[in-house]
Write an enzyme that holds these catalytic residues in place. Structure first.
Site, PDB file in Angstrom:
ATOM      1  N   HIS A 306     -15.254  62.944  14.500  1.00 21.41           N
ATOM      2  CA  HIS A 306     -16.399  63.798  14.803  1.00 21.41           C
ATOM      3  C   HIS A 306     -16.819  64.518  13.541  1.00 21.41           C
ATOM      4  O   HIS A 306     -15.962  64.906  12.741  1.00 21.41           O
ATOM      5  CB  HIS A 306     -16.054  64.814  15.903  1.00 21.41           C
ATOM      6  CG  HIS A 306     -17.267  65.396  16.524  1.00 21.41           C
ATOM      7  ND1 HIS A 306     -17.922  66.488  15.990  1.00 21.41           N
ATOM      8  CD2 HIS A 306     -17.979  65.005  17.608  1.00 21.41           C
ATOM      9  CE1 HIS A 306     -18.973  66.739  16.733  1.00 21.41           C
ATOM     10  NE2 HIS A 306     -19.043  65.864  17.719  1.00 21.41           N
ATOM     11  N   ASP A 363     -16.237  60.898  23.928  1.00 22.86           N
ATOM     12  CA  ASP A 363     -16.583  59.594  24.497  1.00 22.86           C
ATOM     13  C   ASP A 363     -15.385  58.684  24.689  1.00 22.86           C
ATOM     14  O   ASP A 363     -15.511  57.602  25.257  1.00 22.86           O
ATOM     15  CB  ASP A 363     -17.610  58.892  23.597  1.00 22.86           C
ATOM     16  CG  ASP A 363     -18.959  59.551  23.704  1.00 22.86           C
ATOM     17  OD1 ASP A 363     -19.288  60.014  24.806  1.00 22.86           O
ATOM     18  OD2 ASP A 363     -19.677  59.631  22.699  1.00 22.86           O
TER      19      ASP A 363
HETATM   20  N1  CMC Z   1     -12.508  54.860  12.753  1.00 18.02           N
HETATM   21  C1  CMC Z   1     -12.048  54.650  11.476  1.00 18.02           C
HETATM   22  N2  CMC Z   1     -12.422  55.404  10.421  1.00 18.02           N
HETATM   23  C2  CMC Z   1     -13.269  56.416  10.646  1.00 18.02           C
HETATM   24  C3  CMC Z   1     -13.770  56.700  11.928  1.00 18.02           C
HETATM   25  C4  CMC Z   1     -13.360  55.877  12.999  1.00 18.02           C
HETATM   26  N3  CMC Z   1     -13.811  56.114  14.244  1.00 18.02           N
HETATM   27  N4  CMC Z   1     -14.607  57.757  11.868  1.00 18.02           N
HETATM   28  C5  CMC Z   1     -14.627  58.147  10.584  1.00 18.02           C
HETATM   29  N5  CMC Z   1     -13.817  57.333   9.839  1.00 18.02           N
HETATM   30  C6  CMC Z   1     -13.530  57.468   8.412  1.00 18.02           C
HETATM   31  C7  CMC Z   1     -14.671  56.953   7.558  1.00 18.02           C
HETATM   32  O1  CMC Z   1     -14.485  55.585   7.235  1.00 18.02           O
HETATM   33  C8  CMC Z   1     -14.581  57.845   6.357  1.00 18.02           C
HETATM   34  O2  CMC Z   1     -13.515  57.428   5.541  1.00 18.02           O
HETATM   35  P1  CMC Z   1     -13.558  57.656   3.937  1.00 18.02           P
HETATM   36  O3  CMC Z   1     -13.772  59.115   3.711  1.00 18.02           O
HETATM   37  O4  CMC Z   1     -12.206  57.174   3.492  1.00 18.02           O
HETATM   38  O5  CMC Z   1     -14.688  56.808   3.435  1.00 18.02           O
HETATM   39  C9  CMC Z   1     -14.180  59.200   6.950  1.00 18.02           C
HETATM   40  O6  CMC Z   1     -13.455  58.880   8.150  1.00 18.02           O
HETATM   41  C10 CMC Z   1     -15.353  60.113   7.287  1.00 18.02           C
HETATM   42  O7  CMC Z   1     -16.263  59.351   8.084  1.00 18.02           O
HETATM   43  P2  CMC Z   1     -17.816  59.634   8.114  1.00 18.02           P
HETATM   44  O8  CMC Z   1     -18.501  58.433   8.719  1.00 18.02           O
HETATM   45  O9  CMC Z   1     -18.264  60.070   6.750  1.00 18.02           O
HETATM   46  O10 CMC Z   1     -17.853  60.865   9.078  1.00 18.02           O
HETATM   47  P3  CMC Z   1     -19.130  61.439   9.797  1.00 18.02           P
HETATM   48  O11 CMC Z   1     -18.862  62.858  10.044  1.00 18.02           O
HETATM   49  O12 CMC Z   1     -20.354  61.087   9.019  1.00 18.02           O
HETATM   50  O13 CMC Z   1     -19.217  60.606  11.177  1.00 18.02           O
HETATM   51  C11 CMC Z   1     -18.771  59.896  13.381  1.00 18.02           C
HETATM   52  C12 CMC Z   1     -18.751  61.062  12.385  1.00 18.02           C
HETATM   53  C13 CMC Z   1     -18.516  60.419  14.778  1.00 18.02           C
HETATM   54  C14 CMC Z   1     -20.137  59.212  13.359  1.00 18.02           C
HETATM   55  C15 CMC Z   1     -17.640  58.895  12.980  1.00 18.02           C
HETATM   56  O14 CMC Z   1     -16.389  59.502  13.074  1.00 18.02           O
HETATM   57  C16 CMC Z   1     -17.680  57.616  13.818  1.00 18.02           C
HETATM   58  O15 CMC Z   1     -18.407  56.667  13.472  1.00 18.02           O
HETATM   59  N6  CMC Z   1     -16.923  57.574  14.964  1.00 18.02           N
HETATM   60  C17 CMC Z   1     -16.988  56.455  15.869  1.00 18.02           C
HETATM   61  C18 CMC Z   1     -18.200  56.572  16.757  1.00 18.02           C
HETATM   62  C19 CMC Z   1     -18.047  57.672  17.806  1.00 18.02           C
HETATM   63  O16 CMC Z   1     -17.037  57.770  18.478  1.00 18.02           O
HETATM   64  N7  CMC Z   1     -19.106  58.479  17.988  1.00 18.02           N
HETATM   65  C20 CMC Z   1     -19.148  59.545  18.991  1.00 18.02           C
HETATM   66  C21 CMC Z   1     -19.147  60.906  18.379  1.00 18.02           C
HETATM   67  S1  CMC Z   1     -18.832  62.231  19.550  1.00 18.02           S
HETATM   68  C22 CMC Z   1     -20.062  62.189  20.707  1.00 18.02           C
HETATM   69  C23 CMC Z   1     -21.457  62.202  20.190  1.00 18.02           C
HETATM   70  O17 CMC Z   1     -21.783  62.812  19.176  1.00 18.02           O
HETATM   71  O18 CMC Z   1     -22.277  61.608  20.837  1.00 18.02           O
END
Ligand code: CMC
Length: 428
Positions: A306, A363
């Site tokens: 998140h 989720d």
């Molecule tokens: N699985 C594996 N690695 C992950 C994941 C994951 N689910 N989420 C983040 N990372 C890693 C990412 O690769 C990155 O690594 P590094 O710094 O080494 O490059 C680091 O963690 C930070 O990720 P980010 O994409 O820069 O983080 P963000 O804050 O931009 O994204 C997020 C947040 C929720 C989009 C992301 O964690 C993600 O894609 N999660 C899976 C999708 C998901 O479950 N979404 C629902 C969110 S909660 C409900 C809602 O908002 O609707």
């Protein structure tokens, strides 16, 4: 506004920028004068360190796992309130008295019908259209039907639009679903409560009467409470950005639905279920976790991570407990729950997930509950949209009530071609 300032020094300038303090949470550096004073913009892709507005609706402390709606902890609301009361709270800022609640519920109940032409509009879709596509389009179409609630300057019209959206969203959602499976659309039953009415519109068939399952209704109401608002997430920010242009509430909320659809946001609940199904058995979990750590795989653990919560998602904690309870009470034995539990266990012990502060989010378990309630996978994000409508329209109204509103218009770091001469086609 605090009296403190921060000083930013560039090679040519030193500028003193005021700090903006909220009622809680970190202070923000007010950079509104930065470009004027220094000629620089700020660069913050994904808005990871940018507050785009002031809001009094929802507070999140991502480090401590705190979520408050209008000051009330999500745990208390989940335990003691119900979705329509939460919707009132988000909209009005205070919990209703019994009389206010009765009046609100009455208003919602009497705006649940959709215009018959909306039904015709839905019938224009191909039978296999995704219900999110149908919901997004049908909500946008409401602006064509309700001209009397599109004067954004009129508080009464704003309020009526909010009532209409909260009231009609389940009707439109259920209609999209029934159309996609070829069942006759059901009209809303005003003798039923909000969630029961939705379940009736979803599942009632002409051949036999439907008995609403109280466990299912309570679980759904809880999920609606947990999804009702989440401050400036991607879809709410979209609603505000569209709203900032003066667009009407239906168009603004339709834009929010589009933003919600993506798998990084509300589409994650659908993606989680697909992922668990693909994993297939708890024995394959470790392989999936390894794949999620490999950046070249393009695979992430859906339902994990998140932007704001770096400790735990308080909604996930509540949903996890509810998931076990609901499946038990409904007598559902879903092998996907075993896979989800194993995945959570393995990921939470894994160094990569620990270092990256990746925890199950709201989720991760919600899809398993929806599945137990017999809600089809393509409808999961639609369920999220029904609940988040209360938040979206509360933000849209707040944005119109707060003085000093401006059109949202970010800048960019241009990385394209520098000026060059046009060449006639024969010379290229
Ligand atoms: N699985 C594996 N690695 C992950 C994941 C994951 N689910 N989420 C983040 N990372 C890693 C990412 O690769 C990155 O690594 P590094 O710094 O080494 O490059 C680091 O963690 C930070 O990720 P980010 O994409 O820069 O983080 P963000 O804050 O931009 O994204 C997020 C947040 C929720 C989009 C992301 O964690 C993600 O894609 N999660 C899976 C999708 C998901 O479950 N979404 C629902 C969110 S909660 C409900 C809602 O908002 O609707």
């Amino acid at each position: 506004m605090s009296n403190s300032n921060v000083t930013l020094t560039t090679p040519d300038h030193s500028v003193s920028l005021p700090l903006v303090e909220g009622s809680q949470g970190p202070s923000c550096v007010d950079i509104a004068s930065l470009y004027r004073e220094t000629g620089h913009f700020t660069f913050d892709p994904g808005f990871a360190a940018t507050a785009a507005c002031k809001s009094a609706i929802t507070f999140i402390d991502g480090e401590k796992g705190v979520l408050l709606y209008r000051g009330y902890p999500i745990e208390q609301l989940a335990e003691q309130s119900r979705f329509l009361e939460v919707a009132y709270l988000l909209l009005e800022g205070e919990l209703p008295t019994a009389e206010q609640m009765h009046a609100f519920e009455d208003q919602i109940t009497h705006h649940t019908m959709m215009h018959e032409s909306v039904k015709n509009f839905l019938h224009g879709f191909h039978y296999d259209a995704h219900p999110m596509a149908m919901l997004c389009a049908s909500v946008a179409s409401l602006s064509a039907f309700y001209h009397d609630t599109t004067d954004n300057e009129d508080p009464a019209q704003r309020k009526l639009a909010a009532i209409r959206l909260i009231a009609k969203m389940p009707t439109l959602a259920a209609a999209a679903y029934r159309y996609s499976i070829g069942w006759p659309i059901r009209y809303p039953r005003n003798n039923l409560e909000y969630v029961d009415r939705f379940l009736h519109m979803m599942f009632e068939v002409p051949s036999e009467p439907l008995k609403i399952n109280a466990v299912a209704a309570k679980a759904l109401d809880l999920l609606f409470i947990l999804h009702a608002d989440h401050e400036q997430n991607a879809s709410t920010s979209t609603v505000r950005l569209v709203g900032s242009t003066g667009a009407n509430p239906y168009a603004s909320v339709a834009a929010g639905i589009a933003a919600l659809w993506g798998p990084a946001h509300g589409g994650a609940n659908e993606a989680v279920l697909k992922m668990l199904t693909e994993i297939g058995t708890p024995a394959n979990v470790s392989k999936a976790v390894e794949r999620a750590k490999d950046k070249n795989s393009g695979f992430r653990l859906m339902g994990f991570g998140h932007r704001v919560y770096k400790n735990f998602d308080p909604r996930a904690k509540i949903i996890r407990a509810t998931c076990h309870e609901v499946l038990d009470k409904l007598g559902v034995n879903d092998p996907l729950l075993d896979i989800a539990m194993k995945l959570e266990e393995v990921a939470l012990k894994d160094d990569y997930f620990i270092e990256h502060k990746l925890y199950p989010n709201v989720d991760f378990y919600s899809g398993i509950i929806y599945k137990a309630l017999k809600i089809p996978t393509e409808m999961f994000t639609v369920m999220f949209a029904i609940a988040r409508t209360a938040g979206w329209i509360s933000h849209w109204i707040e944005q119109h009530e707060m003085p000093g509103g401006r059109i949202g218009r970010p800048r960019q770091v241009y990385v394209g071609a520098t000026p060059r001469e046009y060449k006639a086609i024969e010379n290229r």
